[in-house]
Design an enzyme around this catalytic site. Structure first.
Site, PDB file in Angstrom:
ATOM      1  N   CYS A  66       0.845  -1.152  -0.117  1.00 59.81           N
ATOM      2  CA  CYS A  66      -0.062  -0.176   0.090  1.00 59.81           C
ATOM      3  C   CYS A  66       0.891   1.263  -0.134  1.00 59.81           C
ATOM      4  CB  CYS A  66      -0.971   0.086   1.141  1.00 59.81           C
ATOM      5  SG  CYS A  66      -0.281   0.143   2.833  1.00 59.81           S
ATOM      6  N   HIS A  99      12.735 -15.158  13.609  1.00 59.95           N
ATOM      7  CA  HIS A  99      12.486 -15.067  15.041  1.00 59.95           C
ATOM      8  C   HIS A  99      10.685 -14.930  15.223  1.00 59.95           C
ATOM      9  CE1 HIS A  99      16.316 -12.949  16.585  1.00 59.95           C
ATOM     10  NE2 HIS A  99      16.549 -14.051  15.670  1.00 59.95           N
TER      11      HIS A  99
HETATM   12  C1  RB5 Z   1      -4.006   5.236  -0.011  1.00 60.43           C
HETATM   13  O1  RB5 Z   1      -4.135   6.510  -0.240  1.00 60.43           O
HETATM   14  C2  RB5 Z   1      -3.313   4.791   1.520  1.00 60.43           C
HETATM   15  O2  RB5 Z   1      -3.940   5.470   2.471  1.00 60.43           O
HETATM   16  C3  RB5 Z   1      -3.016   3.440   1.873  1.00 60.43           C
HETATM   17  O3  RB5 Z   1      -2.356   3.098   0.352  1.00 60.43           O
HETATM   18  C4  RB5 Z   1      -1.970   3.363   2.827  1.00 60.43           C
HETATM   19  O4  RB5 Z   1      -0.727   3.742   2.684  1.00 60.43           O
HETATM   20  C5  RB5 Z   1      -2.737   2.977   4.056  1.00 60.43           C
HETATM   21  O5  RB5 Z   1      -1.943   2.411   4.962  1.00 60.43           O
END
Ligand code: RB5
Length: 149
Positions: A66, A99
């Site tokens: 993400c 671990h």
């Molecule tokens: C998306 O904009 C972002 O919030 C997501 O990819 C992530 O970083 C959340 O932790």
């Protein structure tokens, strides 16, 4: 090794390179999406797909991408049997497996570039859980927390 991988729009820029790296390293990546970058999609959906693949043993390990790695990690850790960690360095990536029996690696494509991400992924997939008594004891305590809250 079968490795489930998925990314929201924040993590998408890393995904194709990491899928290719895994193939070249002799692994079997299972790409659970997104198939194309979908602006505004939601990281929990991808964490759930990868977490379920690991839970069901369709994949031995998972990778969720993400923007920061954090949201994906929080969501993935809600699934029983998933032990996810955000690792933006190689030491954490292999030690987390050795671990802590980490089975889902979370990376943030807004934090880390593709070359360090590749090294981190290799450190993660090449690591094995150290079955020494103290690691197993600690893992058992984690599993007890998971069971009993
Ligand atoms: C998306 O904009 C972002 O919030 C997501 O990819 C992530 O970083 C959340 O932790």
């Amino acid at each position: 090794m079968k490795i489930a991988i998925a990314a929201d729009h924040g993590g998408f820029p890393l995904k194709a390179d990491l899928v290719e790296l895994l193939k070249q390293a002799g692994h079997e990546p299972i790409d659970l999406g997104a198939a194309e970058c979908i602006a505004g999609d939601d990281y929990p959906d991808y964490a759930l797909l990868v977490g379920k693949a690991v839970q069901s043993k369709q994949a031995e390990r998972g990778i969720v991408l993400c923007g920061s790695g954090v949201g994906a990690c929080i969501a993935a850790n809600k699934l029983k049997g998933v032990r996810a960690g955000v690792c933006h360095d190689t030491y954490s990536a292999h030690q987390g497996v050795e671990h802590d029996d980490m089975n889902v690696l979370c990376l943030g494509a807004r934090i880390i570039g593709v070359e360090p991400a590749k090294e981190i992924v290799l450190a993660y997939v090449n690591a094995k859980f150290n079955t020494g008594e103290r690691y197993q004891r600690r893992l058992n305590k984690v599993l007890k927390i998971e069971q009993e809250g």
